[in-house]
Each structure stands twice: as C-alpha cells, then as structure tokens.
Scaffold this active site. Structure first.
Site, PDB file in Angstrom:
ATOM      1  N   LYS B  78       0.867  -1.185   0.000  1.00  0.00           N
ATOM      2  CA  LYS B  78       0.000   0.000   0.000  1.00  0.00           C
ATOM      3  C   LYS B  78       0.902   1.233   0.000  1.00  0.00           C
ATOM      4  O   LYS B  78       1.909   1.266   0.725  1.00  0.00           O
ATOM      5  CB  LYS B  78      -0.882  -0.032   1.252  1.00  0.00           C
ATOM      6  CG  LYS B  78      -1.938   1.061   1.318  1.00  0.00           C
ATOM      7  CD  LYS B  78      -2.829   0.858   2.541  1.00  0.00           C
ATOM      8  CE  LYS B  78      -3.940   1.888   2.645  1.00  0.00           C
ATOM      9  NZ  LYS B  78      -4.807   1.652   3.820  1.00  0.00           N
ATOM     10  N   SER B 153      -9.640   1.537   2.827  1.00  0.00           N
ATOM     11  CA  SER B 153      -8.757   2.311   1.987  1.00  0.00           C
ATOM     12  C   SER B 153      -7.688   1.479   1.268  1.00  0.00           C
ATOM     13  O   SER B 153      -7.086   1.945   0.313  1.00  0.00           O
ATOM     14  CB  SER B 153      -8.076   3.393   2.818  1.00  0.00           C
ATOM     15  OG  SER B 153      -7.254   2.815   3.807  1.00  0.00           O
ATOM     16  N   SER B 177      -9.952  -0.801   6.994  1.00  0.00           N
ATOM     17  CA  SER B 177      -9.310  -0.616   5.686  1.00  0.00           C
ATOM     18  C   SER B 177      -8.549  -1.809   5.122  1.00  0.00           C
ATOM     19  O   SER B 177      -8.134  -1.775   3.968  1.00  0.00           O
ATOM     20  CB  SER B 177      -8.371   0.590   5.725  1.00  0.00           C
ATOM     21  OG  SER B 177      -9.115   1.774   5.698  1.00  0.00           O
TER      22      SER B 177
END
Lengths: 94, 486
Positions: B78, B153, B177
């Site tokens: 990420k 996310s 997330s």
C-alpha cells in the site's frame, strides 16, 4: 443547526485551510449532518467513565540513551520543496 | 498452472525444491500486471527492474538452501508504507513527489526475508475512505466485477491480490481498511492487535487506531505474512514488548471446544439478506466442525461510528498538521507570506475528503468543544472496550459480517459522506478496542460479488482467529477462487 458558515470559516483558519465560497457551502452542510449524527453520543451517560487513550495499559516506552546514526542533512533536505543546501527556505516571516 | 496463480505456501515449496525460480515467479506476476492492471488499476508504481534484481538475489539465497519463509515471493505494498528511494504518495497530490529517505520497519522486515517488492498500490488519500475513490491518481476496480469498488482504503492491495497480480500485499487498517476491501474482493485480510506490528514508516492517519496487516489469498498465507511482519520495534513507542508467536502453529484442523460468539447487534437493520445468509452458513460450518455457538451482546455497537469519526478525525487533524509545504511534499509557490503558503499548500494539496476530516477533527478539538466531542468519544470508547471484554468472557472469537452489503458501483456513495461512514459500522469497533480481526471469504452474491465473514478476537489472540479462520476456510470449500478477468 450544529454549525454555521462562520464557524466553519473559523475552524478552517485554525486548520490552515482556505475554502472557496462553494467549498464553504458544501462543507457547512456536510459537517452539520455529521455533527448532528455524532450528537447521539449524548444519549449515553458517561459520568465517572475514564477516557480511553490506548487499547491497553502500556507504560511509557523508554529506550537506552545511546547515540545512533541519524539522517544526513543532505538526505533530510532532499525532499524540501525549496532549500538552499543548508536549510529549508520559506517566505519572509519578519 | 501459471506461477502467478500460486499462493505463498505453494510457491515456497516449489522455490525450495528448485522447480521454480523467483525470477520466473516474479516475471509471471509482472506479465499478469501488464495484462490486467489496465482494467484493475491497482498499481500506482511498478518497479519491474528492481523487482527482478531482488528476485535474482533471492534465487542466490534459495540456491544455498538458507532461505527465510518469504524469500523470492513477490508482494505489493500500500502506498503509505515508506520505501527508501521509491516514491510514496499516500494517494495524495500532497506527497506526489515524496521519496522517503528510509524504509518502514515492515518493509525492512520483508526485505530481510528476501521478498520481492513489485511496487506500490492505490489507496484512498491518506487512507481516508471506504472505496479508494479518494485516491488522487487512479481508482482501483473490483476484479470480480469491473466498475464496482474494490473497497478501501487498502483497495489497491485487495485488488492486486484478488486479480492474481501478486500472492499478497501489505495494507493498513484504521477502521476496517484491510478487512473491508478483503471482503469485497474475496480474499483474506487481517488487522492485528494494536501494537503487534510496528507502525514506524507508516504514514500516520489516526495513531491510536492505525495498524499494518496482510492481505492474502488464504489463511495459511496470512499467518506466514504475520510471522514476517510482527514483533517489537524500538522505533514505535506503542510497539508491544513480547515474543512473537509462530502464527502458522494455529493452522490446524478442528475447533472442538472453541466457543464462537454471535454478536446480535451485528445482524440488525441494514444488513443485506445475501450477506446474512453467507455468515449464517459460516456459523453452521463451524458448528458442524465442533465449535460451540453462543449468542453475545455488544450493546454500544450503535455508537461506534460516532466515536470513530470523532477520534479518527481529531487524530488526523493533528497528524496532518505536518503537511505545511516546508520540509517535504507539495508547496504552493504562488504566495507572498508564510500564512498564505500554509493555507494555499494545504488547500491545493489535499482532496475534499481529507479536508472534511481535518475540519471535523479540528472542530472536535477546538476550545469549547473538546469536552463535548473528543472527551465524550474517548469515554464511550472505554465502554466499547468493556463490551468486548465482557463478550470474550463468554467466547473465544466473535463471528459477524464484515460489510453490511457486497461491493457497490464506483460513484454510488461518493456524494454522501455519512452514508459511506455508516458502511464501516461492523469493522471500526475492533480498531477502537485495539483487538484483532480477520476477514475470510464466505461466499458470493447472486451477482457474483464476494462476501466475507469477519472473526474478531481478544487482544493478542490471533492464534484463536487463525484456528477458526482456517477451519472456516476448509469447511466452506471455496478455495481456490479465481475472478474471470484476463
């Protein structure tokens, strides 16, 4: 109304944000909706309840006071949007 | 079978046996990315050259027979995990050109294992969002149904793993997330106990809630990833000083004697009937495997979203004060004073969702409102933790849905922040209480969209989660799942 346009403007200044007239309008409506929703916490009696700051009790985290390598100045400055090789440069303050 | 289809455990066996090289595996993943990422849009940066060099290094270590478990395994990260020399944008214009001078501790650990880092994947700006639509650069799509959200996310992480671009990814979970995109994309995702994985080098959103964790194709791989990234780190003051267990030791058959709690508040109004059916089936599978099913109550569930959106925004407003245009990141150059520089930099560098949350947080912390909002929320947070502690006296793990609905269309909830926040209701309480949670694929909707099942455990009881999750996975017999995208 939980929050007025004037209050949003004041908070924006505290947060160092500049909102356009249109943004101010939208944000005021959305913040009002969100703050009206979170007001449901008032339904709960929290008299005498301790505020939680961490998931479980951790005492202060100390480490040994030992000299270790740190970032070289050149590396620390490398991402600066404006720098002169010695320091970050910003618009005149005084 | 193409090498890119292998799980970590399968690839590791072949790498150790010499029937597959890390270069072949990495090449295979890079080709897969080349073929499908134009549709999935998971990757912001692919470091093909560097990845192949790392693969060659891994092959040398593998040849010596002294390889660590993740040696030669290609992974995605990420884009809020600092990678030395590789741009780390956090999905924001603010950090579009930010090149970290150091690696996050988890990145260092993966490199130490000899893992291959393929690149950085898309996410909501500063991890604020539930669909990755607030990413300033590209919006990942659900590999099971293009045009639908991959979640957020950590949407890029989930999409990259589900689309078979890499066997695993690291994401971060502040209110769901990791677990939410894992559920929407039909993979496994774990949010570990707060403090188990170092947050050093993770770009901060809400420091008392943020936790890094893995997204993988199955439970065994999740345990392997957790073994690699857990552990005490002096650079994170909230890192817990304790021995890291071998999580794979919990990957064993049988759940006899384990008590699985069903929190009745998680099955209330707003829960999609298809999601409910999948979770109910999961409960039956565990009952058949020998688990005792008990009904429990988490009475303050209804207040979690309100508490979360005060605490997370308050912490964010403080954490994001550092983006002032001085020492790194974007700076608006068309200014004449310092104050103007701050304001213009932040107004042009941040997107709408980030500004909205900074404003809520600043308001909640401002003079006159602190007691009514932030303090009140922190007190209710204590009550939420007490609810969990009471529940874990009656059971070992809690079973529930992850998200009230399957994935929705991109753009569908983009204009209604509160509706979006409410979709996080089932995952945020774990962050508030600091407990671990895992999302395991549970089934599919009639439209072919994945539906996950969530398990939550007491602090540091990842072992119970892995044991139940593994048996759930076995009992459901869903593996291996492959989206049709080519």
């Amino acid at each position: 109304m939980k929050i007025t346009k004037e209050e949003v403007e004041k908070v924006a200044h505290l947060a160092r944000l500049h909102l356009s007239a249109e943004e101010l309008e939208t944000m005021t409506t959305q913040l009002d909706t969100i703050l009206s929703y979170v007001a449901k916490l008032d339904e709960l009696d929290t008299t005498g309840v301790q505020a939680m700051t961490h998931a479980f009790s951790e005492s202060n985290a100390f480490r040994e006071d030992k000299v270790t390598d740190s970032l070289a100045r050149e590396d620390a400055l490398a991402n600066g949007p404006c720098q002169n090789g010695e320091a970050f440069v910003v618009p005149r303050v005084i | 079978m193409n090498p890119y289809e292998l799980t970590i455990a399968e690839a590791t066996k072949q790498l150790a046996a010499g029937s597959l090289s890390s270069r072949e595996l990495t090449q295979s993943c890079l080709e897969r990315i080349e073929a499908v990422d134009i549709k999935v849009k998971a990757f912001l940066v692919v470091n093909a050259e560097q990845a192949l060099l790392q693969a060659d290094e891994a092959d040398k270590i593998l040849a010596c027979g002294e390889a660590k478990p993740l040696c030669g395994i290609p992974l995605s990260l990420k884009d809020l995990l600092c990678t030395k020399g590789v741009v780390t944008t956090c999905g924001s214009r603010m950090l579009e050109n930010f090149i970290p001078p150091y690696d996050a501790t988890v990145v260092e650990k993966l490199k130490g294992q000899g893992a291959v880092l393929l690149g950085k994947v898309a996410m909501d700006e500063f991890a604020m969002g539930s669909t990755s639509e607030s990413c300033a650069f590209r919006v990942p799509e659900n590999p099971w149904k293009l045009g639908f959200v991959s979640g957020g996310s950590s949407g890029g992480s989930a999409a990259s793993v589900a689309a078979l671009e890499c066997p695993a990814s690291l994401g971060s979970d502040t209110g769901g997330s990791i677990r939410q995109p894992a559920s929407l994309c039909g993979i496994v995702g774990m949010k570990p106990t707060y403090g188990l994985v170092s947050r050093y080098g993770l770009v901060a959103f809400a420091s008392s809630l943020d936790q890094i964790g893995p997204l993988t194709r199955d439970v065994t791989d999740c345990a392997l990833m957790m073994n690699a990234i857990s552990g005490y780190d002096a650079k994170d003051s909230t890192s817990v000083r304790q021995e890291t267990p071998d999580f794979t030791a919990s990957i064993i058959e049988g759940v006899q004697g384990m008590r699985v709690g069903v929190p009745r508040e998680y099955f209330g109004e707003g829960l999609d009937p298809e999601v409910k059916a999948v979770v109910t089936h999961g409960i039956e599978v565990l009952r058949d495997a020998g688990a005792e099913i008990v009904e429990v109550s988490l009475p303050r569930t209804d207040y979690c979203v309100a508490v979360y959106y005060l605490i997370a925004t308050a912490e964010a407003s403080s954490n994001l004060a550092r983006y002032d245009g001085v020492s790194y990141g974007f700076r608006d150059q068309e200014v004449h004073s310092l104050m103007e520089m701050y304001k213009e930099t932040r107004s042009h560098g941040f997107g709408a969702e980030v500004k909205r949350r900074i404003l809520i947080g600043t308001y909640a912390l401002s003079a006159g409102y602190y007691d009514a909002y932030y303090k009140k929320a922190s007190q209710v947070r204590t009550l939420i933790l007490n609810d969990f502690n009471r529940a874990f006296e009656q059971c070992d793990v809690l079973i529930s849905p992850v998200v009230p609905t399957p994935a929705w269309k991109i753009g569908e909830k983009a204009d209604n922040p509160l509706a979006m926040y409410l979709s996080d209701v089932l995952t945020i309480s774990a962050n508030l209480a600091g407990i671990p949670g895992i999302s395991v694929p549970g089934g599919f909707s009639r439209d072919g969209l994945p539906i996950g099942i969530q398990l939550q455990g007491a602090h540091f009881r990842e072992d119970s989660l892995f044991k139940v999750a593994y048996n759930l996975e076995r009992g459901l017999k869903l593996l291996p799942q492959r989206p049709g995208i080519t």
